[in-house]
Write an enzyme that holds these catalytic residues in place. Sequence first.
Site, mmCIF file in Angstrom:
data_model
loop_
_atom_site.group_PDB
_atom_site.id
_atom_site.type_symbol
_atom_site.label_atom_id
_atom_site.label_comp_id
_atom_site.label_asym_id
_atom_site.label_seq_id
_atom_site.Cartn_x
_atom_site.Cartn_y
_atom_site.Cartn_z
ATOM 1 C CG ASP A 75 24.158 43.774 48.440
ATOM 2 O OD1 ASP A 75 24.766 42.730 48.765
ATOM 3 O OD2 ASP A 75 24.610 44.927 48.662
ATOM 4 C CE LYS A 107 30.839 42.897 54.491
ATOM 5 N NZ LYS A 107 29.874 43.569 53.650
ATOM 6 C CD1 TRP A 125 25.452 47.449 53.885
ATOM 7 C CD2 TRP A 125 26.777 48.410 52.363
ATOM 8 N NE1 TRP A 125 26.738 47.464 54.374
ATOM 9 C CE2 TRP A 125 27.558 48.031 53.469
ATOM 10 C CE3 TRP A 125 27.394 49.045 51.283
ATOM 11 C CZ2 TRP A 125 28.938 48.276 53.526
ATOM 12 C CZ3 TRP A 125 28.768 49.289 51.347
ATOM 13 C CH2 TRP A 125 29.516 48.907 52.453
HETATM 14 C C1 LIG Z 1 29.970 44.822 52.837
HETATM 15 C C2 LIG Z 1 28.790 45.077 51.967
HETATM 16 C C3 LIG Z 1 28.920 45.736 50.745
HETATM 17 C C4 LIG Z 1 30.242 46.251 50.242
HETATM 18 O O1 LIG Z 1 30.944 45.230 49.683
HETATM 19 P P1 LIG Z 1 32.395 45.468 49.033
HETATM 20 O O2 LIG Z 1 32.860 44.086 48.877
HETATM 21 O O3 LIG Z 1 33.181 46.275 49.998
HETATM 22 O O4 LIG Z 1 32.187 46.155 47.747
HETATM 23 C C5 LIG Z 1 27.786 45.921 49.992
HETATM 24 N N1 LIG Z 1 26.585 45.482 50.399
HETATM 25 C C6 LIG Z 1 26.427 44.849 51.574
HETATM 26 C C7 LIG Z 1 25.074 44.373 51.988
HETATM 27 C C8 LIG Z 1 27.530 44.626 52.394
HETATM 28 O O5 LIG Z 1 27.379 43.990 53.569
#
Ligand SMILES: *Cc1c(COP(=O)(O)O)cnc(C)c1O
Length: 368
Positions: free
Chosen positions: A181, A205, A107
């Site tokens: 993030d 998540k 990511w």
């Molecule tokens: C799932 C995830 C993403 C992607 O998120 P989207 O909602 O599909 O844009 C980005 N960063 C992390 C850490 C993730 O777990």
Amino acid sequence: MIYNFSAGPAVLPKQVLQQAADEMLDWHGSGMSVMEMSHRGKEFSSIINAARDDLRDLLNVPGNYRILFMQGGALAENALIPINLAGRLTGGDLSRATADYVNTGSWSTKSIKEARRYCKVNEAASSAAQHFASIPERATWRLSPDAAYVHLCTNETIDGVEYHFVPDVAAETGGAPLVADMSSHILSRQIDVSQYGVIYAGAQKNIGPAGLTIVIVREGLLGHAAAICPTAFNWKIVADNESMYNTPPTYGIYIAGLVFQWLKRQGGVAAMEQRNIEKAELLYGYLDSTDFYATRIAKDARSRMNVPFFLRDESLNEAFLAGAAKAGLLQLKGHKSVGGMRASIYNAMPLEGVQALVAYLQAFEKSH
Ligand SMILES: *Cc1c(COP(=O)(O)O)cnc(C)c1O
């Protein structure tokens, strides 16, 4: 009994889904489903305000931070972060702006690639050469003296790596804010929001349905967007309009609000963190106790939320997954870029689910 180990969209608390089902056709006697309400009406206003206040309580968000309910997911934010923030020191001019990124897995690699479309990116540290099995030692990071911000992915959902420390970057960067993030571990552990400038997370998540994105941003970092920023994605405009500049993802906000209430009933984030530690210790403890399975992540960087593991004999993978599904243990297949297995054990995964997984790991090992 079914236990869903999906990495995302992922398991939600049963009580929340039951409440949403009960309220589906008629929310609190309004005669309307939440999906049918004006986002500017008094009913939905009470829903979004309660969700915002509850999230602020749960994470102890200081008063000088704004909570934004956005759309586009964490990947849209990967572009919106440089667009809204990289020009912080250059009057919005991205061509002269630098941002620092730490590469710890799939990511953050994506975040870096996206940011490079908008500004100069300094990859301050990377664990790519170690196959993302650890977090690069803080002492080895090469930060920029003029960084607009320092970006981290604090839990790498695919690789299974989590920060168990908050890096102090102020001295070398002239006070650059941390941008994190936290998509896959927000609300799973206590954090000190004031150590970050921006926290962002896709909801699917650990919070609620896909389609809602949470951004928590320090007020002083608003108002630096580049001219190319789409109006609906300008953090300052979203903040000034209480996330109502355009129609927000109303149903997602409603479900997220129910999850926040559920978290409060569980004792809040501190109580969740204790349970998450217990769940992770149970699973890693078993994986460490046998040669039949293996994990590849350094012990001090193991994620409590996403646990990738491997069978030593990978020819058994298919049989393992088929048996797991038969036992009600779903979505354990690892991400295609890593292989093997992955168990995501978010807040809504009860201890009993992890106990059932460990019992299956044991039984499969015995029979093979
Ligand atoms: C799932 C995830 C993403 C992607 O998120 P989207 O909602 O599909 O844009 C980005 N960063 C992390 C850490 C993730 O777990």
